[in-house]
Write a protein that holds these residues in place. Sequence first.
Motif, PDB file in Angstrom:
ATOM      1  N   VAL A 146      34.250  37.798  26.783  1.00  0.00           N
ATOM      2  CA  VAL A 146      34.348  36.588  27.614  1.00  0.00           C
ATOM      3  C   VAL A 146      35.798  36.304  27.994  1.00  0.00           C
ATOM      4  CG1 VAL A 146      33.981  34.086  27.647  1.00  0.00           C
ATOM      5  CG2 VAL A 146      32.183  35.599  26.801  1.00  0.00           C
ATOM      6  N   ILE A 147      36.713  36.414  27.049  1.00  0.00           N
ATOM      7  CA  ILE A 147      38.133  36.168  27.342  1.00  0.00           C
ATOM      8  C   ILE A 147      38.645  37.186  28.358  1.00  0.00           C
ATOM      9  CG2 ILE A 147      40.477  36.203  26.377  1.00  0.00           C
ATOM     10  CD1 ILE A 147      38.995  33.730  25.505  1.00  0.00           C
TER      11      ILE A 147
ATOM     12  N   LYS B 190      36.949  39.119  30.464  1.00  0.00           N
ATOM     13  CA  LYS B 190      36.259  38.942  31.747  1.00  0.00           C
ATOM     14  C   LYS B 190      36.817  37.742  32.513  1.00  0.00           C
ATOM     15  CE  LYS B 190      31.774  38.046  33.751  1.00  0.00           C
ATOM     16  NZ  LYS B 190      30.731  37.091  33.641  1.00  0.00           N
ATOM     17  N   THR B 191      37.008  36.639  31.836  1.00  0.00           N
ATOM     18  CA  THR B 191      37.501  35.425  32.488  1.00  0.00           C
ATOM     19  C   THR B 191      38.897  35.633  33.067  1.00  0.00           C
ATOM     20  OG1 THR B 191      36.152  34.041  31.030  1.00  0.00           O
ATOM     21  CG2 THR B 191      38.026  32.977  32.125  1.00  0.00           C
TER      22      THR B 191
ATOM     23  N   SER C  82      38.841  38.238  35.974  1.00  0.00           N
ATOM     24  CA  SER C  82      38.203  37.651  37.159  1.00  0.00           C
ATOM     25  C   SER C  82      39.135  36.668  37.850  1.00  0.00           C
ATOM     26  CB  SER C  82      36.906  36.932  36.775  1.00  0.00           C
ATOM     27  OG  SER C  82      35.937  37.849  36.357  1.00  0.00           O
ATOM     28  N   ARG C  83      39.765  35.803  37.074  1.00  0.00           N
ATOM     29  CA  ARG C  83      40.701  34.824  37.641  1.00  0.00           C
ATOM     30  C   ARG C  83      41.939  35.492  38.236  1.00  0.00           C
ATOM     31  NH1 ARG C  83      40.385  30.112  33.027  1.00  0.00           N
ATOM     32  NH2 ARG C  83      38.300  29.396  33.593  1.00  0.00           N
TER      33      ARG C  83
ATOM     34  N   GLU D 159      43.361  37.396  24.615  1.00  0.00           N
ATOM     35  CA  GLU D 159      44.032  36.805  25.777  1.00  0.00           C
ATOM     36  C   GLU D 159      45.245  37.639  26.188  1.00  0.00           C
ATOM     37  OE1 GLU D 159      46.224  32.636  26.745  1.00  0.00           O
ATOM     38  OE2 GLU D 159      44.283  32.507  25.734  1.00  0.00           O
TER      39      GLU D 159
END
Length: 169
Positions: free
Chosen positions: A21-22, A24-25, A28-29, A159
Amino acid sequence: MKNKNILIILPAQNFSEHEFVITKTILSRSGFNLFVASDTAGLCIGDNHLKVKADMNLLNIHEANFAGIVFIGGAGIADYRQNKHLHSIINKFNDAAKIVAAICAAPIILAEAGILGKKKATCFPARENELTRMDAIYSQEPVVISNNIITARDFTAAEEFAFAIAEYR
């Protein structure tokens, strides 16, 4: 970087949801197009039961379509450790100097593919001996960048790992 397509490899079962999730987020951003590949025709199931549909099967990966490949860790990643097809894909990405990234237990797959020999890398601390046995130079740093290869220690470095991928080149 012209090609903004990144391939994320997830095991069919027990991938690290936090790492996924980290990563991917942040990617994507950062403007990347993300595609998930796995060896399941169904859903990939995370360590806390998150379900993710793979966009493609591992057998359908063409490295020319992607700027990089990212292996997410978790207990299920061990299923890919001896996967010769994945080793071939890793080597194709590496030979083309594309991003090859792995976090937690996943850097062991890169070592098994033969691309970490004499290179500085990190992985989940309990796997340090496996990494060094395959000729990698183990580092305790959270994230290690060796040319086009990016490795991260564990979920606490997710991150920093994702930003290292996003900022590569």
